[in-house]
Enzyme design. Structure first.
Site, PDB file in Angstrom:
ATOM      1  N   ASN A 148       0.838  -1.205   0.000  1.00  0.00           N
ATOM      2  CA  ASN A 148       0.000   0.000   0.000  1.00  0.00           C
ATOM      3  C   ASN A 148       0.877   1.260   0.000  1.00  0.00           C
ATOM      4  OD1 ASN A 148       1.106  -0.179   2.494  1.00  0.00           O
ATOM      5  ND2 ASN A 148      -0.816  -0.063   3.641  1.00  0.00           N
ATOM      6  N   GLU A 193       1.427   4.485   7.509  1.00  0.00           N
ATOM      7  CA  GLU A 193       0.389   4.000   6.611  1.00  0.00           C
ATOM      8  C   GLU A 193      -0.154   5.143   5.745  1.00  0.00           C
ATOM      9  OE1 GLU A 193       0.527   0.967   6.460  1.00  0.00           O
ATOM     10  OE2 GLU A 193      -0.477  -0.150   8.036  1.00  0.00           O
TER      11      GLU A 193
END
Ligand code: PGA
Length: 244
Positions: free
Chosen positions: A136, A143
């Site tokens: 990702n 993140e």
């Protein structure tokens, strides 16, 4: 950001290991931050081999672990702690005053972050940081959506991280949160290597190099680092639209 391309994983790992070992020869008090995971594995092995075989003095380096799965004990074979204990700390016989890993079982995780920030600040920042890239686009547990201004912090894990992360464990584990060095430290690091190999990383490498600079795709932060190197093998480079 600069791009360096290699024929294969072996050559890419050899380059990084030699660079880090040379850096330790030039600066014995080097501050080194490493990621665990499949990508840096060979670099760490080659680096340890080089330091031992060439009798490089590593008694003054500081080693910092990039991140950890919250709630996992260091004895869990999938933990970052276990990886470094076995691949780096024991083989190099690092003293406990020389290495710093997040305690993912600590009652006060915020304090773990404060302590890590202090370790880094007291040493005037990280000299070399070597990281991988997640499916990702994450770096460590920064993140998607993580601020580029973050110091060390605890974060709820992205769904992709939770599912891809299962590959490190022998049995299904519950992965909910991570603790990680933040991007402020990466931007302040004197040199950053982001490594990727294999065709499964080709898409995220294309976005890192050719996509927009945005917190929505964390690895794009490499575009902002003047001494940031994206190290890739031919397979990971296969979707780049032009020769860089
Ligand atoms: P990997 O992990 O090196 O095991 O592919 C990369 C990451 O998630 O940062």
């Amino acid at each position: 950001m600069k791009l360096k391309r290699f024929k294969n994983y072996q050559e890419l790992s050899g380059f990084a290991a030699t660079d880090i070992s040379d850096a330790i020869k030039n600066k014995p008090s080097l501050v080194l931050c490493l990621a665990s995971g499949d990508t840096p594995k060979l670099t760490v092995e080659l680096l340890v081999k080089k330091l031992i075989e060439e009798k490089v003095d590593h008694s003054k380096i500081t080693f910092i672990g990039l991140d950890e799965w919250v709630g996992l004990p260091p004895t869990n074979t999938g933990s970052c702690h276990y990886f470094f204990q076995n691949k780096l700390i024991e083989p190099l016989q690092l003293k406990s005053s020389q290495y710093f890993l997040f305690d993912a079982l600590a009652g006060d995780l915020k304090n773990e972050c404060v302590k890590m920030d202090k370790v880094i600040d007291e040493r005037k920042g990280i000299d070399i940081m070597l990281v991988g890239i997640g499916m990702n686009g994450h770096i460590g547990f920064n993140e998607p959506g993580s601020s580029f201004d973050n110091l060390s912090h605890v974060i709820g894990l992205d769904e992709i991280t939770k599912s891809v992360g299962q590959k490190y464990f022998n049995e299904q584990v519950e992965l909910e949160k991570g603790i990680t060095i933040g991007f402020k430290h990466l931007l302040n690091a004197k040199k950053v290597f982001l490594m990727a190999n294999g065709s499964k990383k080709a898409e995220v490498i294309r976005t890192t190099v050719e996509g927009p600079l945005t917190e929505d795709f964390p690895a794009s932060i490499m575009q902002r680092h003047e001494n940031g190197f994206v190290l890739i093998d031919d397979e990971a480079a296969s979707l780049l639209s032009k020769l860089h």
